[in-house]
Design a protein around this motif. Structure first.
Motif, PDB file in Angstrom:
ATOM      1  N   UNK A 110       0.816  -1.224   0.000  1.00 19.46           N
ATOM      2  CA  UNK A 110       0.000   0.000   0.000  1.00 19.46           C
ATOM      3  C   UNK A 110       0.846   1.269   0.000  1.00 19.46           C
ATOM      4  N   UNK A 111       1.922   1.289   0.782  1.00 17.28           N
ATOM      5  CA  UNK A 111       2.784   2.470   0.845  1.00 17.28           C
ATOM      6  C   UNK A 111       3.449   2.726  -0.508  1.00 17.28           C
ATOM      7  N   UNK A 112       3.960   1.683  -1.124  1.00 15.74           N
ATOM      8  CA  UNK A 112       4.656   1.831  -2.404  1.00 15.74           C
ATOM      9  C   UNK A 112       3.694   2.271  -3.501  1.00 15.74           C
ATOM     10  N   UNK A 113       2.516   1.686  -3.519  1.00 14.87           N
ATOM     11  CA  UNK A 113       1.572   2.029  -4.572  1.00 14.87           C
ATOM     12  C   UNK A 113       1.149   3.497  -4.474  1.00 14.87           C
ATOM     13  N   UNK A 114       0.898   3.976  -3.264  1.00 13.04           N
ATOM     14  CA  UNK A 114       0.523   5.387  -3.097  1.00 13.04           C
ATOM     15  C   UNK A 114       1.657   6.306  -3.532  1.00 13.04           C
TER      16      UNK A 114
END
Length: 974
Positions: free
Chosen positions: A90-94
């Protein structure tokens, strides 16, 4: 008209400067960007998931995994330099959506993202698979309806969860694949699903080799997940570079990388460096000599005795280390607690399967761990969860004596901790509800639950101690043997990944089957058959002519003994004709083997010297090694007690060579054969004589040597193999196959062959009467002179006997006291041990005796104890019966037996006689009952007297728990 005059020089200059300034302003950001791009060497920021092992994960500070390997291949093919930014998905995608990353790894194609993301071709299509425990198969699962009939484990937030929910599949969700894999191993779910590579990687990493992938999930296309690299939409040049570099990776290379992570945890096949020892380490090994290695005999599948030989995962590892380093190994098998004591006393050099703790560091060097296994709580109590010591409070917990967490557990739980000498005994206690929980390593516990077929056992959780996850298996080494620990570490590091995985799969994999029913198939290769045909299926062999009952040559010149029986069995399954080459001594036999006069020795022990000209199969017979002494010689704790004294051993015997290395202070006297050695011992020319238990028993019976006895045990058994000439490697291959084909039952039969040998003696009565006549004439001349002296000697003997009897007699009951027990119990135990006879130990306790004292007074209690002792004497009057008052109202009866049912019947008659009798004191009738705990078994050389007594005490406790006035019996060995 407009004026078309040309501008003057001032105007032109002004216009030129203005144009330059505008162009500079326009080009400045581009120039800065280009300079930065050059300065950064085309670094591309790419997001990679940090918790997606084995696809991508952090190993220290380095990024590892299959996906990381693919990205490095792309970097090599393109010249791009990736700057990995690890984090959660989730952090990387955002961050990627915000434009903070140039690319992102392991993204699946989604149509609704195509206007924001450029997707490369997939570098891996991830199929979702099912995994189950091979010990608890669920049967075929071919449809979604089949999944509804099992307990299904899944990882939360997976893309297929909505589909399963729509199909009303009952699921248990977990936060990660490792948690889900553990749940399957512990039996909390029946089936789990996930990517095959991830499931197998985490199962292998945790040591759960019994978990198997069984097939793809029945989801059709919903089970597929494509892994791609996503690039920002506004960077088409970068996308084309990455796409082109990805296509350059051959499919064979992708398969190789995938296989490395699937089968070898990411390691290169054959990537281990060769072992490099420095000069000091090499000199140390050259001067070391044989070492004794303690191996637990009931720790399956890591080490255990089956079919007369030690085997298992740890055994294979130490044998491989011995081959790599040149160490000479003497295996010493036994229970863990006994081996630990022997190690502390310096009687063994290495202890296998030893976990590191602070207390042991004071007397132990530890190698690096070669395996880590989880410690779990086995229980029949449903619905409880146990992950730490606090969770165990309120339960009776069984552990193995000497285990690394014993002290911590006792400090926390006190008397609720029940210590056992063996794994089997622990699980028998769980089976009969004598304990609530058994703490054991997962493979050992699963093995015994299956072996004993205990119903209703479940795993309540993995129990960690002081933040230590799992039991670390290491080799513990005597501190005096520096630098052996580092040498073994180097050797372990040099074992190839492929070889270590092969050892693990053999013993820890799902296909492992310890109890092989019946003989294995013997399949000789075409080359082996041709080799035998060239020799007309005839092989010359040599034996020791005087080593009965193991082997010998009878008066007619025929080979006899255990090895003759072994060759008969070998001949039946191979059609080989074994031709005896007769020799006059064992030394001559060894010389014949060196001269190649015989191709093999059917019963020989491996030594460094013999390995120069012989090769050895795996051992197929184990016999105890003992020290004999004269009848008056005190028992010894170890060979160190005989230092600087003459000790006999047959010349050329294996232990003659090995003992010279280990005990240089012994004055070894090499004798021609067993008979010569025993005669020298009788004549007090030797302080001790080293031999095997079967040969000692045979000769002592055959020659009537009543003045000799076993005075000690050497902490190493004879591991006997078939020895073949080492210039014929194919012969070793043939004989190894023959030995391996022996079934456990056949191995047991060979062992019982020497245990069951009986000597038949014939007497020449003519000679006997002549000897008696001469003796009577001589005796008559001495009668008169000896009568007076004899009378004085008798009076003195009576006085001495009276004094000796009083020192070991209980004043109240006139039974043996505690000193009598301490003296006689060990003697009886050792007698039964030497003669392979059953030993029965009964703990007897008067029921509710405190109430009798409180109601009638202590004098009445004493009368009851006297009456109880009288009943005991009437019921146990045999020569081998021993009776003692252990303390208070507790008594011990120990005796030998042939059939345990007979002992049980005698004890029950005694118990009923006590209940039927009454004691009258001061006009009041007092009735008394007793509870009895019985332990029976034939003591092995590895057993201890304390083990019998402890088991009898446990049985007594059970008798009281079950209502008193009863007998509870336990067998030391089933």
């Amino acid at each position: 008209m407009r004026d078309r005059r040309l501008p003057d020089d001032t105007t032109l200059s002004t216009l030129l400067w203005a144009t330059c300034l505008v162009l500079a302003a326009l080009l400045w950001p581009w120039s800065i960007a280009q300079a930065e791009a050059v300065g950064e060497s085309d670094k591309i920021s790419i997001g990679v998931t940090a918790d997606n092992a084995p696809y991508s994960f952090l190993e220290g500070r380095a990024l590892s995994g299959y996906s990381a390997d693919i990205l490095r291949e792309i970097s090599f093919n393109s010249g791009l330099e990736f700057e990995f930014r690890a984090g959660s998905w989730p952090e990387l995608y955002e961050a990627f959506v915000r434009g903070e990353l140039d690319a992102i790894d392991a993204i699946s194609y989604r149509g609704y993202l195509s206007d924001k993301v450029l997707f490369t071709d997939p570098y891996h299509i991830r199929q979702t698979y099912m995994m189950e425990d091979s010990g608890r198969p669920t049967g075929p699962i071919e449809s979604i309806d089949d999944l509804k009939a099992v307990r299904l484990g899944v990882v939360e937030s997976m893309f297929y969860l909505p589909y399963l929910e729509d199909q009303d599949v009952d699921m248990v969700t977990y936060d990660s694949i490792p948690s889900m894999v553990r749940a399957l191993a512990f039996g909390w779910v029946d089936v789990i699903i996930g990517p095959r590579l991830s499931l197998e990687y985490h199962a292998d990493t945790a040591g759960f080799y019994f978990l198997n992938v069984t097939g793809a999930v029945p989801f059709n296309q919903r089970s597929l997940e494509d892994l791609r690299i996503g690039v920002q939409k506004d960077q088409p040049e970068l996308f084309e570079t990455i796409q082109t570099a990805l296509k350059k990776i051959p499919e064979s290379r992708k398969v190789e990388l995938l296989r490395r992570w699937q089968e070898f945890g990411g390691a290169q096949v054959g990537d281990r460096p060769a072992m490099q020892l420095n000069d000091r380490e090499q000199r140390f090994l050259q001067e070391l000599g044989p070492i004794r290695v303690g191996i637990v005999q009931d720790y399956a599948p890591f080490s255990f005795r089956e079919g007369g030989r030690l085997q298992g995962f740890s055994v294979d590892v130490i044998n491989r280390l011995a081959e790599m380093t040149g160490l000479q190994i003497i295996p010493v098998s036994g229970q863990w607690s006994d081996l630990l004591n022997m190690f502390r006393e310096g009687r063994i050099d290495i202890l296998a399967n030893m976990s590191l703790d602070q207390e042991r560091l004071s007397f132990t060097q530890f190698t690096d761990p070669y395996y880590i296994i989880p410690n779990v709580a086995f229980t029949r109590d449903g619905g409880v969860s146990m992950t730490n010591i606090t969770d165990l409070k309120g339960y009776d917990v069984a552990i193995t004596g000497g285990i690394f967490y014993e002290k911590d557990l006792k400090n926390a739980l006190g008397d609720a901790v029940k210590v056992f000498t063996s794994q089997e005994a622990m699980f028998q206690a769980l089976e009969h509800d004598r304990v609530d929980v058994v703490l054991s390593s997962l493979p050992n516990g699963n093995y015994w639950v299956r072996q004993l077929n205990i119903p209703g056992v479940r795993i309540a959780g993995e129990v960690n101690f002081e933040d230590q996850t799992g039991e670390d298996l290491r080799f513990g080494i005597q501190t005096s043997l520096d630098p052996l620990a580092e040498i073994l570490n180097k050797a372990m590091a040099s074992i190839s990944t492929t070889e270590m995985r092969s050892i693990e799969n053999r013993w820890l994999g799902a296909s492992m089957d310890i109890n092989t029913p019946g003989p294995s198939n013997l399949n000789l290769s075409t080359e082996e058959q041709a080799w035998l045909e060239a020799r007309e299926y005839t092989l010359p062999y040599c034996v020791d002519h005087d080593w009965m009952p193991l082997e010998g040559i009878d008066s007619a010149g025929n080979h006899t003994g255990l090895s003759a029986e072994a060759l008969r069995m070998f001949s039946e399954r191979t059609q080989i004709r074994f031709k005896l080459v007769r020799t006059k001594s064992w030394q001559e036999t060894l010389e014949a083997a060196q001269e190649r006069e015989c191709d093999l020795l059917p019963l020989a022990m491996k030594t460094p010297e013999r390995s120069r000209y012989l090769s050895f199969t795996d051992p197929y017979v184990q016999v105890p090694n003992i020290v004999l002494g004269r009848i008056e010689t005190p028992f010894i704790e170890g060979l160190g007690d005989l230092r600087n004294r003459k000790i006999g051993v047959v010349k050329g015997y294996a232990f003659a060579e090995l003992l010279k290395y280990r005990y240089p202070s012994l004055k070894l006297v090499e004798v021609e054969n067993e008979s010569v050695g025993l005669k020298l011992l009788q004549e007090n020319e030797l302080a001790g004589y080293i031999t095997t238990l079967p040969t000692a028993s045979y000769h002592m019976q055959d020659q009537g040597l009543a003045d000799l006895k076993v005075i000690g045990r050497i902490p190493a058994d004879w591991s006997l193999s078939v020895a073949t000439r080492n210039d014929e490697a194919i012969l070793l291959s043939i004989m190894q196959k023959v030995v391996s084909s022996l079934s456990p039952e056949e191995r047991r039969n060979l062992e019982s062959y020497w245990r069951d040998v009986r000597i038949e003696q014939s007497v020449d009565y003519t000679v006997l009467w002549q000897v008696l006549a001469i003796a009577l004439i001589g005796a008559s001349l001495l009668v008169y002179w000896n009568r007076k002296l004899d009378r004085l000697n008798r009076e003195l003997a009576v006085a001495n006997d009276t004094l000796a009897r009083l020192s070991v007699t209980d004043d109240l009951t006139q039974l043996g006291n505690r000193s009598y027990f301490d003296r006689e119990f060990r003697k009886s135990f050792q007698w039964c041990q030497r003669n392979e006879t059953g030993l029965a130990v009964a703990m007897v306790d008067a029921d509710h005796f405190k109430a009798i004292n409180d109601t009638y007074g202590h004098e009445a209690g004493d009368h009851c104890l006297i009456a109880l002792a009288d009943v005991m004497r009437r019921n146990f009057r045999r020569e081998t019966d021993r009776l003692s008052r252990f303390g208070g109202e507790e008594f011990v009866i120990f005796t030998s037996y042939h059939h345990p049912e007979e002992v049980i019947e005698r004890l029950d008659r005694f118990r009923e006689a006590v209940a039927d009798s009454a004691t009258v004191y001061s006009g009041k009738t007092i009735h008394l009952t007793i509870s009895i705990g019985l332990a029976t078994g034939v003591p092995d050389p590895s057993d201890t007297p304390a083990e019998f007594l402890r088991l009898a005490d446990q049985a007594l406790y059970q008798a009281k728990q079950n209502g008193r006035n009863r007998l509870e019996a336990r067998a030391v060995k089933e």
